[in-house]
Design a protein around this motif. Structure first.
Motif, PDB file in Angstrom:
ATOM      1  N   ASP A 135      -7.973  14.358  -3.779  1.00  0.00           N
ATOM      2  CA  ASP A 135      -8.043  14.615  -5.208  1.00  0.00           C
ATOM      3  C   ASP A 135      -8.571  13.361  -5.904  1.00  0.00           C
ATOM      4  OD1 ASP A 135      -6.935  14.409  -7.992  1.00  0.00           O
ATOM      5  OD2 ASP A 135      -6.304  16.460  -7.526  1.00  0.00           O
ATOM      6  N   SER A 136      -9.650  13.501  -6.680  1.00  0.00           N
ATOM      7  CA  SER A 136     -10.286  12.329  -7.283  1.00  0.00           C
ATOM      8  C   SER A 136      -9.380  11.618  -8.278  1.00  0.00           C
ATOM      9  CB  SER A 136     -11.611  12.702  -7.948  1.00  0.00           C
ATOM     10  OG  SER A 136     -11.402  13.661  -8.957  1.00  0.00           O
ATOM     11  N   LEU A 137      -8.560  12.352  -9.021  1.00  0.00           N
ATOM     12  CA  LEU A 137      -7.640  11.704  -9.964  1.00  0.00           C
ATOM     13  C   LEU A 137      -6.567  10.911  -9.241  1.00  0.00           C
ATOM     14  CD1 LEU A 137      -7.235  14.444 -12.704  1.00  0.00           C
ATOM     15  CD2 LEU A 137      -8.558  12.328 -12.824  1.00  0.00           C
ATOM     16  N   VAL A 138      -6.086  11.445  -8.136  1.00  0.00           N
ATOM     17  CA  VAL A 138      -5.098  10.725  -7.329  1.00  0.00           C
ATOM     18  C   VAL A 138      -5.748   9.480  -6.734  1.00  0.00           C
ATOM     19  CG1 VAL A 138      -3.664  10.835  -5.254  1.00  0.00           C
ATOM     20  CG2 VAL A 138      -3.709  12.761  -6.839  1.00  0.00           C
ATOM     21  N   PHE A 139      -6.980   9.611  -6.261  1.00  0.00           N
ATOM     22  CA  PHE A 139      -7.687   8.472  -5.680  1.00  0.00           C
ATOM     23  C   PHE A 139      -7.857   7.361  -6.717  1.00  0.00           C
ATOM     24  CE2 PHE A 139     -11.605   6.180  -4.606  1.00  0.00           C
ATOM     25  CZ  PHE A 139     -11.260   5.701  -3.354  1.00  0.00           C
TER      26      PHE A 139
ATOM     27  N   ILE B 119      -6.272   3.596  -6.647  1.00  0.00           N
ATOM     28  CA  ILE B 119      -7.072   2.369  -6.752  1.00  0.00           C
ATOM     29  C   ILE B 119      -6.510   1.461  -7.839  1.00  0.00           C
ATOM     30  CG2 ILE B 119      -9.353   1.441  -7.360  1.00  0.00           C
ATOM     31  CD1 ILE B 119      -9.099   2.724  -4.530  1.00  0.00           C
ATOM     32  N   ILE B 120      -6.165   2.047  -8.968  1.00  0.00           N
ATOM     33  CA  ILE B 120      -5.588   1.261 -10.071  1.00  0.00           C
ATOM     34  C   ILE B 120      -4.272   0.635  -9.635  1.00  0.00           C
ATOM     35  CG2 ILE B 120      -4.565   1.428 -12.381  1.00  0.00           C
ATOM     36  CD1 ILE B 120      -6.770   3.580 -12.958  1.00  0.00           C
ATOM     37  N   GLU B 121      -3.444   1.395  -8.945  1.00  0.00           N
ATOM     38  CA  GLU B 121      -2.177   0.866  -8.418  1.00  0.00           C
ATOM     39  C   GLU B 121      -2.425  -0.324  -7.496  1.00  0.00           C
ATOM     40  OE1 GLU B 121       1.266   1.515  -8.476  1.00  0.00           O
ATOM     41  OE2 GLU B 121       0.903   2.748 -10.233  1.00  0.00           O
ATOM     42  N   LEU B 122      -3.385  -0.170  -6.588  1.00  0.00           N
ATOM     43  CA  LEU B 122      -3.695  -1.263  -5.661  1.00  0.00           C
ATOM     44  C   LEU B 122      -4.161  -2.500  -6.414  1.00  0.00           C
ATOM     45  CD1 LEU B 122      -5.624   0.644  -2.835  1.00  0.00           C
ATOM     46  CD2 LEU B 122      -3.318  -0.337  -2.679  1.00  0.00           C
ATOM     47  N   GLU B 123      -5.086  -2.315  -7.345  1.00  0.00           N
ATOM     48  CA  GLU B 123      -5.625  -3.453  -8.089  1.00  0.00           C
ATOM     49  C   GLU B 123      -4.531  -4.164  -8.879  1.00  0.00           C
ATOM     50  OE1 GLU B 123     -10.294  -2.225  -8.713  1.00  0.00           O
ATOM     51  OE2 GLU B 123      -8.882  -1.654 -10.296  1.00  0.00           O
ATOM     52  N   GLU B 124      -3.646  -3.400  -9.493  1.00  0.00           N
ATOM     53  CA  GLU B 124      -2.568  -4.021 -10.276  1.00  0.00           C
ATOM     54  C   GLU B 124      -1.553  -4.716  -9.379  1.00  0.00           C
ATOM     55  OE1 GLU B 124      -1.047  -0.869 -12.745  1.00  0.00           O
ATOM     56  OE2 GLU B 124      -2.742  -1.024 -14.144  1.00  0.00           O
ATOM     57  N   ASN B 125      -1.194  -4.100  -8.270  1.00  0.00           N
ATOM     58  CA  ASN B 125      -0.182  -4.682  -7.390  1.00  0.00           C
ATOM     59  C   ASN B 125      -0.672  -5.900  -6.628  1.00  0.00           C
ATOM     60  OD1 ASN B 125       2.565  -3.102  -7.009  1.00  0.00           O
ATOM     61  ND2 ASN B 125       0.991  -1.629  -7.589  1.00  0.00           N
ATOM     62  N   PHE B 126      -1.957  -5.927  -6.305  1.00  0.00           N
ATOM     63  CA  PHE B 126      -2.499  -7.057  -5.562  1.00  0.00           C
ATOM     64  C   PHE B 126      -3.201  -8.075  -6.459  1.00  0.00           C
ATOM     65  CE2 PHE B 126      -2.167  -3.938  -2.081  1.00  0.00           C
ATOM     66  CZ  PHE B 126      -1.489  -4.717  -1.150  1.00  0.00           C
ATOM     67  N   GLY B 127      -3.364  -7.750  -7.742  1.00  0.00           N
ATOM     68  CA  GLY B 127      -4.044  -8.668  -8.659  1.00  0.00           C
ATOM     69  C   GLY B 127      -5.505  -8.852  -8.310  1.00  0.00           C
TER      70      GLY B 127
ATOM     71  N   ILE C 253       0.843  -1.199   0.000  1.00  0.00           N
ATOM     72  CA  ILE C 253       0.000   0.000   0.000  1.00  0.00           C
ATOM     73  C   ILE C 253       0.878   1.249   0.000  1.00  0.00           C
ATOM     74  CG2 ILE C 253      -1.648   1.377   1.337  1.00  0.00           C
ATOM     75  CD1 ILE C 253      -2.834  -1.309   2.353  1.00  0.00           C
ATOM     76  N   SER C 254       1.898   1.268   0.833  1.00  0.00           N
ATOM     77  CA  SER C 254       2.801   2.418   0.904  1.00  0.00           C
ATOM     78  C   SER C 254       3.498   2.653  -0.432  1.00  0.00           C
ATOM     79  CB  SER C 254       3.844   2.213   2.003  1.00  0.00           C
ATOM     80  OG  SER C 254       3.237   2.206   3.264  1.00  0.00           O
ATOM     81  N   ARG C 255       3.921   1.587  -1.079  1.00  0.00           N
ATOM     82  CA  ARG C 255       4.549   1.704  -2.396  1.00  0.00           C
ATOM     83  C   ARG C 255       3.562   2.259  -3.422  1.00  0.00           C
ATOM     84  NH1 ARG C 255       6.385  -3.193  -2.855  1.00  0.00           N
ATOM     85  NH2 ARG C 255       4.693  -3.957  -4.129  1.00  0.00           N
ATOM     86  N   CYS C 256       2.317   1.818  -3.362  1.00  0.00           N
ATOM     87  CA  CYS C 256       1.282   2.322  -4.276  1.00  0.00           C
ATOM     88  C   CYS C 256       1.044   3.814  -4.045  1.00  0.00           C
ATOM     89  CB  CYS C 256      -0.020   1.544  -4.094  1.00  0.00           C
ATOM     90  SG  CYS C 256       0.042  -0.154  -4.685  1.00  0.00           S
ATOM     91  N   LEU C 257       1.024   4.234  -2.790  1.00  0.00           N
ATOM     92  CA  LEU C 257       0.871   5.652  -2.479  1.00  0.00           C
ATOM     93  C   LEU C 257       2.029   6.456  -3.064  1.00  0.00           C
ATOM     94  CD1 LEU C 257      -0.354   5.379   1.205  1.00  0.00           C
ATOM     95  CD2 LEU C 257      -1.622   6.458  -0.669  1.00  0.00           C
TER      96      LEU C 257
ATOM     97  N   ASN D 290       3.821   5.674  -5.599  1.00  0.00           N
ATOM     98  CA  ASN D 290       3.715   5.652  -7.059  1.00  0.00           C
ATOM     99  C   ASN D 290       2.765   6.706  -7.611  1.00  0.00           C
ATOM    100  OD1 ASN D 290       5.532   3.550  -7.170  1.00  0.00           O
ATOM    101  ND2 ASN D 290       4.001   1.971  -7.515  1.00  0.00           N
ATOM    102  N   VAL D 291       1.813   7.151  -6.794  1.00  0.00           N
ATOM    103  CA  VAL D 291       0.888   8.202  -7.241  1.00  0.00           C
ATOM    104  C   VAL D 291       1.254   9.559  -6.634  1.00  0.00           C
ATOM    105  CG1 VAL D 291      -1.004   6.612  -7.718  1.00  0.00           C
ATOM    106  CG2 VAL D 291      -0.879   7.712  -5.471  1.00  0.00           C
TER     107      VAL D 291
END
Length: 79
Positions: free
Chosen positions: A34-38, A42-50, A10-14, A16-17
């Motif tokens: 910020d909605s774009l950051v959010f 979410i995309i980062e989380l989904e990709e990193n956790f599959g 999660i920290s790495r995903c944060l 990354n954005v």
């Protein structure tokens, strides 16, 4: 997957954005105003956790703290 691994991811995903988040900071949702950051996060989380989040998961309660988000992710990676 254990809590420590999930929190590090999660920290790495944060990072990354472009969000610097100190684990001692209790309010994660303040960093995601910020909605774009959010959405990027979410995309980062989904990709990193599959995983792919259900639409009803996006409430402040689930993103308030790192521990809250960790518990949500555990339901997807450890069903």
């Amino acid at each position: 997957m254990d809590n420590n691994t999930i929190k590090k991811t999660i920290s790495r995903c944060l990072e990354n954005v472009g969000i610097e988040f100190d684990n001692t900071d209790s309010n994660l949702s303040d960093s995601l105003v910020d909605s774009l950051v959010f959405i990027s996060f979410i995309i980062e989380l989904e990709e990193n956790f599959g995983i792919e989040f259900d639409d009803d998961i996006f409430s402040d309660d689930n993103f308030r703290t790192l521990d809250d988000l960790c518990e949500v992710i555990k339901t997807y990676v450890n069903p």
